[in-house]
Design an enzyme around this catalytic site. Structure first.
Site, short mmCIF file in Angstrom:
data_model
loop_
_atom_site.label_atom_id
_atom_site.label_comp_id
_atom_site.label_asym_id
_atom_site.label_seq_id
_atom_site.Cartn_x
_atom_site.Cartn_y
_atom_site.Cartn_z
N ASN A 178 0.90 -1.26 -0.09
CA ASN A 178 0.00 -0.06 -0.05
C ASN A 178 0.66 1.25 -0.15
O ASN A 178 0.67 2.16 -0.56
CB ASN A 178 -1.01 0.10 1.24
CG ASN A 178 -1.97 -0.93 1.13
OD1 ASN A 178 -2.56 -1.24 -0.15
ND2 ASN A 178 -2.49 -1.48 2.23
N HIS A 183 -3.22 2.02 -2.57
CA HIS A 183 -4.16 1.15 -2.09
C HIS A 183 -4.97 0.48 -3.26
O HIS A 183 -5.42 -0.75 -2.91
CB HIS A 183 -5.25 2.10 -1.21
CG HIS A 183 -4.57 2.44 0.17
ND1 HIS A 183 -4.74 1.39 1.27
CD2 HIS A 183 -4.12 3.44 0.74
CE1 HIS A 183 -4.18 2.17 2.10
NE2 HIS A 183 -3.69 3.48 1.80
N ASP A 187 -5.67 -3.52 -3.37
CA ASP A 187 -6.97 -4.32 -3.54
C ASP A 187 -6.57 -5.32 -4.69
O ASP A 187 -7.19 -6.31 -4.67
CB ASP A 187 -7.99 -3.31 -3.87
CG ASP A 187 -8.48 -2.34 -2.78
OD1 ASP A 187 -7.82 -2.67 -1.84
OD2 ASP A 187 -9.07 -1.27 -3.19
N ARG A 202 -10.34 -26.84 -2.15
CA ARG A 202 -11.48 -27.55 -2.61
C ARG A 202 -12.71 -26.96 -2.44
O ARG A 202 -12.88 -25.85 -1.45
CB ARG A 202 -11.55 -29.06 -1.81
CG ARG A 202 -10.49 -29.76 -1.72
CD ARG A 202 -10.44 -30.92 -0.67
NE ARG A 202 -10.59 -30.43 0.73
CZ ARG A 202 -10.58 -31.24 1.65
NH1 ARG A 202 -10.33 -32.43 1.50
NH2 ARG A 202 -10.53 -30.64 3.00
N GLU A 213 -5.36 -7.89 5.43
CA GLU A 213 -4.81 -8.95 4.59
C GLU A 213 -4.63 -10.15 5.35
O GLU A 213 -4.06 -11.11 5.00
CB GLU A 213 -3.49 -8.46 4.50
CG GLU A 213 -2.48 -8.36 5.62
CD GLU A 213 -2.46 -6.92 6.44
OE1 GLU A 213 -1.63 -6.63 7.11
OE2 GLU A 213 -3.61 -6.15 6.34
#
Length: 464
Positions: A178, A183, A187, A202, A213
Site C-alpha cells: 500500500n 491502495h 486491492d 477444494r 490482509e
C-alpha cells in the site's frame, strides 16, 4: 427463467396455471398432491411455489409447515391458493410463513402481479443476504459468515468424531504494498490472492477474509497433513504468481504469505480455541522469517510469555473489553515499580500499567507494542471511512476493539476516548460521533508517533 412449482388437487386449475404462467415465460412444473410436491422439492430447484391450501392426504398447510422448517427450502416464496377466503385461514397461512394468498378462481393479472412481487422480494432478500455475508472486495465469505459456517463444520466434526483443520493466512509486508504502490494495488493483490485460493482449495473448504490482509480456511473432515499439503501448494503458487499492477507498463509484483495451522487432533473445546492456536502458529511463522507454514499442533508446550501473547490476541477479539485496574488495585496485584524495568516516556502510554499487564516482561511489552502498532496504525482512516459511510457496525467494531487493546498497552486516555465513542455508537448518538472521533484520532496519532519513535529500529527490521 424462473421455475415455479404449482400444487393443486384440481387438474383443471393446474391446466390453467400451466397455460397462464407459461405464457408469461415461466417454467412450470405441476403436481396434484403435497407429498409428490415435497419429493420434487428435494430433487429440483424452484424459485416459487403455488400451493393449494386444502388437498386430500397432506394438506397445503401441513406441506407449508414442512417447507418452512427445512433450511434448504424455507427461503422459497410460497403463495397459497384456496377457494375459501376466511380471515382465520389467511392469517394462519401467513403466520406459518406464506408470502401471499390468492383466492380461486383466480384472476390471472392479479396472480401474475403477486408472483412478480414475490420474486422481486426474493431477489432483494438474496442481494441483502449476499451483502451481509460476503466481503465486498473479494467476494468470499466475510468474517461473520466464515465464523458461522466454520462453527457448523466444527460441531459436525465433533458429532462425527472426524478431524477438522483451521488455517490462518497473513500476506507478508502488505503495508509496504500500500505504501509503495497505493491502495488500488493493494486491492488488486487481495483480489488475486483470493482467486488463487479458490483455485487451490477444494469447493467444500470454507474460505473467508477476516479483515485487512488476513484470511482463513476451514478444512472439514481433513487430516492435518492433507491440510498442510494444500496450504503448501497455495504458498508455492502465490510465491510464483506475478500480480499485474499495470498492463500498459507491464508492472508486476510478487508477494508471499505466512500461515498458521491448528487441528482438532489436539483437543479443542471450541472453534475459538482452534482459531487462537492457528493464530499463534501464524505469529510464529511471521516471527521466524515469514513465507512459511507453522503447525501449531507441534509447537512446544505454551510457555508463560506465549500464553500472554495468546491472551493479547484474545483481548482483540473479546466481546467486551476488560476495564483497566485502578492504581490501588495494581499495587496489590501487579509488580511494584521497583520490580519493573526502568520506564521511558511514551506519549499517551502509562508504562506502569502496560508493563504490569505482562508481569513486568519488558521484551514482551515491546512485542505487544509492535503488534499494536502494526494492527491499529491505520484505525483512524478506517474509523473515519466507517463513520462517513454510516457503517455503524464497522465503526463500533473498530472503536470496541481499539478500546480493549488500548487498555492492554496502558494507553489509558485512548481507552477512555475509544470507550466514549463505542458507547455513543451503541446508543445511536449520531450528533456526538464527529467530536468523539476527533478525540480518538488525536490520541491515536500521539500514541502511534510515540511507539514509532521508541521502536523505530525494531519496526524497521520487521517491515524490511
Amino acid at each position: 427463467m424462473y421455475k415455479i412449482l404449482a400444487v393443486d388437487d384440481a387438474k383443471d386449475t393446474l391446466l390453467l396455471l400451466d397455460f397462464d404462467l407459461s405464457a408469461e415465460g415461466y417454467q412450470v412444473v405441476t403436481t396434484d398432491a403435497a407429498d409428490s410436491a415435497l419429493r420434487l422439492l428435494e430433487k429440483e430447484h424452484f424459485d416459487l411455489i403455488l400451493l393449494d391450501m386444502y388437498m386430500p392426504g397432506i394438506t397445503g398447510m401441513a406441506a407449508l409447515e414442512v417447507i418452512k422448517r427445512k433450511e434448504a427450502l424455507k427461503h422459497i416464496p410460497v403463495i397459497m391458493l384456496s377457494a375459501a377466503d376466511g380471515e382465520d385461514e389467511i392469517v394462519s397461512a401467513l403466520e406459518l410463513g406464506a408470502d401471499d394468498y390468492v383466492t380461486k378462481p383466480y384472476i390471472a393479472k392479479v396472480l401474475l402481479a403477486r408472483i412478480r412481487t414475490s420474486l422481486r422480494l426474493m431477489e432483494k432478500n438474496r442481494e441483502l443476504e449476499i451483502l451481509a455475508t460476503t466481503d465486498f472486495l473479494t467476494g468470499i465469505n466475510n468474517r461473520g459468515r466464515f465464523y458461522e459456517l466454520s462453527t457448523k463444520a466444527f460441531e459436525q466434526s465433533v458429532s462425527h468424531t472426524s478431524n477438522l483443520v483451521l488455517a490462518m493466512f497473513d500476506i507478508d509486508l502488505f503495508k509496504k504494498v500500500n505504501d509503495n504502490y497505493g491502495h488500488e494495488a493493494g486491492d488488486t493483490v487481495l483480489v488475486e490472492f483470493t482467486q488463487l485460493m479458490g483455485k487451490v482449495f477444494r469447493e467444500h473448504d470454507i474460505i473467508g477474509r477476516l479483515g485487512g490482509e488476513e484470511f482463513a480456511v476451514c478444512f472439514p473432515h481433513t487430516a492435518v497433513e492433507e491440510a498442510i499439503n494444500a496450504c503448501e501448494r497455495f504458498r508455492l503458487c502465490l510465491e510464483q504468481h506475478a500480480v499485474m499492477l499495470s498492463k500498459e507498463e507491464g508492472q508486476t509484483l510478487f508477494v508471499t504469505v505466512s500461515i498458521g495451522v491448528a487441528s482438532t487432533h489436539v483437543a479443542s473445546p471450541g472453534l475459538d480455541d482452534l482459531i487462537r492456536r492457528a493464530d499463534l502458529g501464524l505469529y510464529e511463522a511471521k516471527n521466524s522469517g515469514r513465507n512459511k507454514i507453522i503447525n501449531a499442533d507441534e509447537l512446544q508446550v505454551v510457555n508463560q510469555s506465549q500464553r500472554r501473547l495468546i491472551d493479547y490476541i484474545d483481548t482483540i477479539n473479546e466481546e467486551e473489553a476488560v476495564e483497566p485496574v485502578s492504581q490501588s488495585q495494581a499495587s496489590q496485584t501487579q509488580p511494584t515499580q521497583a520490580q519493573l524495568p526502568p520506564s521511558r516516556e511514551l506519549p499517551g502510554i502509562d508504562q506502569q500499567i502496560g508493563l504490569g499487564n505482562v508481569l513486568g516482561d519488558e521484551s514482551l511489552f515491546r512485542e505487544i507494542l509492535v503488534m499494536f502498532y502494526q494492527d491499529h496504525h491505520d484505525d483512524k482512516e478506517k474509523l473515519q471511512s466507517a463513520l462517513a459511510g454510516k457503517d455503524s457496525a464497522a465503526a463500533k467494531h473498530l472503536a470496541h476493539t481499539l478500546k480493549g487493546v488500548a487498555s492492554s498497552v496502558g494507553a489509558m486516555s485512548l481507552f477512555e476516548r475509544a470507550k466514549a465513542l463505542d458507547n455513543a455508537i451503541s446508543g445511536g448518538e449520531i450528533e456526538q460521533y464527529q467530536l468523539l472521533f476527533e478525540g480518538v484520532a488525536a490520541e491515536l496519532l500521539k500514541v502511534m508517533a510515540g511507539i514509532e519513535q521508541e521502536l523505530a529500529e525494531q519496526l524497521h527490521d520487521i517491515s524490511s
